[in-house]
Design a protein around this motif. Structure first.
Motif, short mmCIF file in Angstrom:
data_model
loop_
_atom_site.label_atom_id
_atom_site.label_comp_id
_atom_site.label_asym_id
_atom_site.label_seq_id
_atom_site.Cartn_x
_atom_site.Cartn_y
_atom_site.Cartn_z
N SER A 136 0.82 -1.22 0.00
CA SER A 136 0.00 0.00 0.00
C SER A 136 0.85 1.26 0.00
O SER A 136 0.32 2.37 -0.05
N LEU A 163 -1.72 -0.75 -3.91
CA LEU A 163 -3.14 -0.51 -3.66
C LEU A 163 -3.28 0.23 -2.33
O LEU A 163 -2.40 0.16 -1.48
N LYS A 171 -6.63 0.54 -0.35
CA LYS A 171 -7.60 -0.03 0.58
C LYS A 171 -7.21 -1.44 1.00
O LYS A 171 -6.73 -2.24 0.19
N GLU A 172 -7.46 -1.74 2.28
CA GLU A 172 -7.12 -3.05 2.83
C GLU A 172 -7.88 -4.17 2.11
O GLU A 172 -7.32 -5.23 1.82
N LYS A 173 -9.14 -3.93 1.78
CA LYS A 173 -9.93 -4.97 1.11
C LYS A 173 -9.38 -5.26 -0.29
O LYS A 173 -9.45 -6.40 -0.77
N ASP A 174 -8.81 -4.24 -0.94
CA ASP A 174 -8.21 -4.44 -2.25
C ASP A 174 -6.92 -5.25 -2.14
O ASP A 174 -6.62 -6.08 -3.01
N LEU A 175 -6.16 -5.00 -1.07
CA LEU A 175 -4.94 -5.76 -0.83
C LEU A 175 -5.27 -7.24 -0.64
O LEU A 175 -4.61 -8.12 -1.20
N TRP A 227 -7.97 -8.86 -1.65
CA TRP A 227 -8.49 -9.44 -2.89
C TRP A 227 -7.35 -9.75 -3.86
O TRP A 227 -7.29 -10.84 -4.45
N ALA A 228 -6.44 -8.80 -4.02
CA ALA A 228 -5.32 -9.00 -4.95
C ALA A 228 -4.43 -10.16 -4.49
O ALA A 228 -3.94 -10.95 -5.30
N GLU A 236 -6.23 -13.52 -5.29
CA GLU A 236 -6.24 -13.81 -6.72
C GLU A 236 -4.84 -14.18 -7.22
O GLU A 236 -4.69 -15.08 -8.06
N CYS A 269 2.65 -9.87 0.29
CA CYS A 269 1.67 -8.81 0.51
C CYS A 269 1.93 -8.13 1.84
O CYS A 269 2.06 -8.80 2.87
N SER A 326 -9.54 -14.75 6.38
CA SER A 326 -8.74 -14.39 5.21
C SER A 326 -7.53 -15.30 5.07
O SER A 326 -7.19 -15.76 3.97
#
Length: 242
Positions: free
Chosen positions: A89, A113, A115-119, A121-122, A125, A137, A146
Motif C-alpha cells: 500500500s 493498492l 484499501k485493505e480490502k483491495d490488498l 483481494w489482490a 487472486e 503482501c 482471510s
C-alpha cells in the motif's frame, strides 16, 4: 515394528501433514542454501513451500529488515525464469536493491493498492496463479478467515505466500503455517568500503508440526550464514519474561 505397521504410520503422518496444509516433499530437504540449521524445526526437514508464512513487524526498522529477509528467501526459491508478485500500500520499495539478493527487479510484479480490502483481494487472486513462484503482501490486519482462504489457495496452486503484517493493532491466530519476526542487527565492515552484509535476528515464533527458535543470520555470497543460535527453550523463556 513390523514393516506393515511402519508403512501405515508413515502414510498417516503424510496424511496429517496434508490436512495441516503442508505439501509432502519427495526428497530429503528443500531448505534454502545456508538454512540447514532449520532442519529440525520444520516438518519433513523442509522449508514449507505452497504454504502461507506470516511476518509480524512494527516500526520502520523492522519493516525494512523483514523486507530484506523475505527478499533473501525469494532469491533462494526463484529459478531463472520465476516470477513473483509483491503487493503493498506504500511506495517505499526500491526495486534496484533486489539485485543485492540476486534478483532482477523485472522478475517481480509490483502492485500498489490503498484499501485493505483491495490488498486482500489482490493477494488471494495472485495466490491462485500457478505460474507464480511466490506472492508477497504487506498489510496491517489479517483475520483467520482471510488467512484460511489464502492457505486453501496455495494448497491448490503450490504458490508460496508471504504476509508482512505491518504495524498490526492486534496479532490474532491465523491459518498460516509459520509466523516469523525479523529484526536487523549491526553488520560488520568488510575490506570493501561501504555497508556490510545484511544481518538479521530471525525468530520463528510458531510453525505447524514443528518447533520455534531464534537465530542470527547473515546474507553473503548468495546464501544465508548462521552466526548464532538460541535454543528453543531459552527463546520461549525470553518471550515469557519480555
Amino acid at each position: 515394528m513390523l514393516p506393515e505397521k511402519a508403512h501405515i504410520i508413515e502414510q498417516l503422518q503424510k496424511d496429517l501433514l496434508k490436512l495441516a496444509g503442508i505439501r509432502p516433499v519427495a526428497y530429503d530437504s528443500n531448505l534454502p542454501p545456508g538454512l540447514g540449521f532449520l532442519k529440525e524445526h520444520f516438518p519433513q526437514a523442509s522449508f514449507p513451500i505452497g504454504a502461507m508464512h506470516e511476518f509480524v513487524c512494527s516500526g520502520k526498522e523492522r519493516i525494512a529488515a523483514t523486507e530484506g529477509f523475505v527478499s533473501a528467501l525469494l532469491s533462494t526459491l526463484m529459478n531463472t525464469h520465476a516470477i513473483t508478485v509483491w503487493i503493498t500500500s506504500c511506495n517505499t520499495l526500491f526495486p534496484p536493491a533486489f539485485k543485492l539478493f540476486g534478483i532482477d527487479p523485472d522478475r517481480i510484479i509490483f502492485i500498489q493498492l490503498i484499501k485493505e480490502k483491495d490488498l486482500l483481494w489482490a493477494m488471494e487472486e495472485a495466490l491462485k496463479c500457478e505460474g507464480l513462484t511466490a506472492v508477497v503482501c504487506e498489510l496491517q490486519e489479517l483475520s483467520f478467515t482471510s488467512s484460511r482462504r489464502f492457505q486453501l489457495a496455495v494448497e491448490q496452486s503450490a504458490v508460496t505466500g508471504f504476509i508482512l503484517r505491518v504495524n498490526p493493532r492486534k496479532v490474532v491466530p491465523t491459518a498460516c503455517v509459520c509466523r516469523w519476526q525479523i529484526s536487523s542487527i549491526a553488520s560488520e565492515i568488510t575490506d570493501i568500503p561501504g555497508v556490510g552484509f545484511p544481518k538479521w535476528n530471525v525468530e520463528l515464533l510458531k510453525v505447524r508440526n514443528g518447533k520455534p527458535g531464534s537465530w542470527q543470520v547473515e546474507w553473503a555470497a548468495g546464501k544465508f550464514h548462521l552466526l548464532n543460535e538460541v535454543a528453543a527453550i531459552e527463546f520461549e523463556q525470553r518471550k515469557k519474561t519480555g
